[in-house]
Design an enzyme around this catalytic site. Structure first.
Site, PDB file in Angstrom:
ATOM      1  N   TYR A   1     -59.953   0.496  17.448  1.00  0.00           N
ATOM      2  CA  TYR A   1     -59.957   0.277  15.998  1.00  0.00           C
ATOM      3  C   TYR A   1     -61.276  -0.399  15.653  1.00  0.00           C
ATOM      4  O   TYR A   1     -61.567  -1.487  16.126  1.00  0.00           O
ATOM      5  CB  TYR A   1     -58.784  -0.632  15.625  1.00  0.00           C
ATOM      6  CG  TYR A   1     -58.356  -0.652  14.171  1.00  0.00           C
ATOM      7  CD1 TYR A   1     -59.236  -0.434  13.127  1.00  0.00           C
ATOM      8  CD2 TYR A   1     -57.034  -0.934  13.853  1.00  0.00           C
ATOM      9  CE1 TYR A   1     -58.816  -0.470  11.804  1.00  0.00           C
ATOM     10  CE2 TYR A   1     -56.598  -0.983  12.537  1.00  0.00           C
ATOM     11  CZ  TYR A   1     -57.500  -0.753  11.518  1.00  0.00           C
ATOM     12  OH  TYR A   1     -57.079  -0.799  10.208  1.00  0.00           O
TER      13      TYR A   1
ATOM     14  N   TYR B   1     -63.074 -12.157   5.311  1.00  0.00           N
ATOM     15  CA  TYR B   1     -62.494 -10.955   5.924  1.00  0.00           C
ATOM     16  C   TYR B   1     -62.907 -10.882   7.397  1.00  0.00           C
ATOM     17  O   TYR B   1     -62.069 -10.654   8.274  1.00  0.00           O
ATOM     18  CB  TYR B   1     -62.959  -9.706   5.174  1.00  0.00           C
ATOM     19  CG  TYR B   1     -62.351  -8.428   5.696  1.00  0.00           C
ATOM     20  CD1 TYR B   1     -61.169  -7.936   5.152  1.00  0.00           C
ATOM     21  CD2 TYR B   1     -62.932  -7.722   6.736  1.00  0.00           C
ATOM     22  CE1 TYR B   1     -60.592  -6.776   5.638  1.00  0.00           C
ATOM     23  CE2 TYR B   1     -62.367  -6.563   7.232  1.00  0.00           C
ATOM     24  CZ  TYR B   1     -61.201  -6.094   6.680  1.00  0.00           C
ATOM     25  OH  TYR B   1     -60.631  -4.946   7.171  1.00  0.00           O
TER      26      TYR B   1
ATOM     27  N   HIS C   1     -60.427 -11.337  10.895  1.00  0.00           N
ATOM     28  CA  HIS C   1     -60.332 -10.324  11.942  1.00  0.00           C
ATOM     29  C   HIS C   1     -60.825 -10.847  13.293  1.00  0.00           C
ATOM     30  O   HIS C   1     -60.319 -10.423  14.338  1.00  0.00           O
ATOM     31  CB  HIS C   1     -61.051  -9.043  11.533  1.00  0.00           C
ATOM     32  CG  HIS C   1     -60.228  -8.207  10.613  1.00  0.00           C
ATOM     33  ND1 HIS C   1     -60.114  -8.486   9.265  1.00  0.00           N
ATOM     34  CD2 HIS C   1     -59.444  -7.127  10.852  1.00  0.00           C
ATOM     35  CE1 HIS C   1     -59.290  -7.606   8.714  1.00  0.00           C
ATOM     36  NE2 HIS C   1     -58.872  -6.780   9.646  1.00  0.00           N
TER      37      HIS C   1
ATOM     38  N   TRP D   1     -49.265  -9.651   8.132  1.00  0.00           N
ATOM     39  CA  TRP D   1     -50.721  -9.493   8.108  1.00  0.00           C
ATOM     40  C   TRP D   1     -51.189  -9.037   6.723  1.00  0.00           C
ATOM     41  O   TRP D   1     -52.170  -9.545   6.190  1.00  0.00           O
ATOM     42  CB  TRP D   1     -51.168  -8.518   9.193  1.00  0.00           C
ATOM     43  CG  TRP D   1     -52.659  -8.341   9.247  1.00  0.00           C
ATOM     44  CD1 TRP D   1     -53.383  -7.298   8.723  1.00  0.00           C
ATOM     45  CD2 TRP D   1     -53.611  -9.227   9.824  1.00  0.00           C
ATOM     46  NE1 TRP D   1     -54.718  -7.483   8.953  1.00  0.00           N
ATOM     47  CE2 TRP D   1     -54.891  -8.668   9.629  1.00  0.00           C
ATOM     48  CE3 TRP D   1     -53.509 -10.443  10.493  1.00  0.00           C
ATOM     49  CZ2 TRP D   1     -56.059  -9.277  10.080  1.00  0.00           C
ATOM     50  CZ3 TRP D   1     -54.674 -11.051  10.949  1.00  0.00           C
ATOM     51  CH2 TRP D   1     -55.915 -10.471  10.741  1.00  0.00           C
ATOM     52  N   TRP D   2     -50.478  -8.075   6.151  1.00  0.00           N
ATOM     53  CA  TRP D   2     -50.843  -7.609   4.805  1.00  0.00           C
ATOM     54  C   TRP D   2     -50.808  -8.768   3.810  1.00  0.00           C
ATOM     55  O   TRP D   2     -51.702  -8.903   2.981  1.00  0.00           O
ATOM     56  CB  TRP D   2     -49.906  -6.508   4.337  1.00  0.00           C
ATOM     57  CG  TRP D   2     -50.076  -5.185   5.012  1.00  0.00           C
ATOM     58  CD1 TRP D   2     -51.097  -4.779   5.826  1.00  0.00           C
ATOM     59  CD2 TRP D   2     -49.191  -4.082   4.910  1.00  0.00           C
ATOM     60  NE1 TRP D   2     -50.888  -3.485   6.234  1.00  0.00           N
ATOM     61  CE2 TRP D   2     -49.731  -3.036   5.686  1.00  0.00           C
ATOM     62  CE3 TRP D   2     -47.988  -3.874   4.243  1.00  0.00           C
ATOM     63  CZ2 TRP D   2     -49.108  -1.791   5.801  1.00  0.00           C
ATOM     64  CZ3 TRP D   2     -47.368  -2.644   4.373  1.00  0.00           C
ATOM     65  CH2 TRP D   2     -47.926  -1.614   5.143  1.00  0.00           C
TER      66      TRP D   2
END
Length: 112
Positions: free
Chosen positions: A41, A18, A22, A76-77
């Site tokens: 963000y 993860y 990112h 992206w999802w």
């Protein structure tokens, strides 16, 4: 400026993946987010519970809501689905959090 916070869940054995994904955020994803009013963000991981805490600062809720329907966001999802809890459309399962306190040097945003 609008602040939003929510939690998501990353799979216990996918913390590093993860993080890596990112760190390598696609430039077109970053561009889309900024074009839709993203100011900041941040995502934090609680390694003991696998919870991800996300904090966003936005210009506009409506523009932000439009990100869900963009092609790059859906891509992206799909990319993130193997590493975290997702809905049937591969969007992350999220639980919104209510802001109960905020302190800032900006007098307009001192407290909620």
């Amino acid at each position: 400026m609008i602040r939003k916070a929510f939690v998501m869940t990353v799979y216990p054995d996918k913390h590093e993946e993860y993080h890596r994904r990112h760190n390598e955020l696609w430039p077109e994803m970053e561009t889309m987010l900024k074009e839709h009013g993203l100011i900041q963000y941040n995502i934090y991981l609680d390694e003991e519970t696998n919870l991800l805490f996300a904090l966003l600062e936005l210009e506009d809720n409506h523009r932000w809501d439009e990100t869900a329907s963009t092609t790059i966001n859906k891509k992206w999802w799909d990319y993130m689905e193997p590493v975290m809890e997702t809905n049937p459309d591969n969007s992350p399962v999220t639980r919104n959090l209510k802001e109960v306190f905020h302190l800032s040097q900006d007098k307009e945003n001192k407290n909620v």
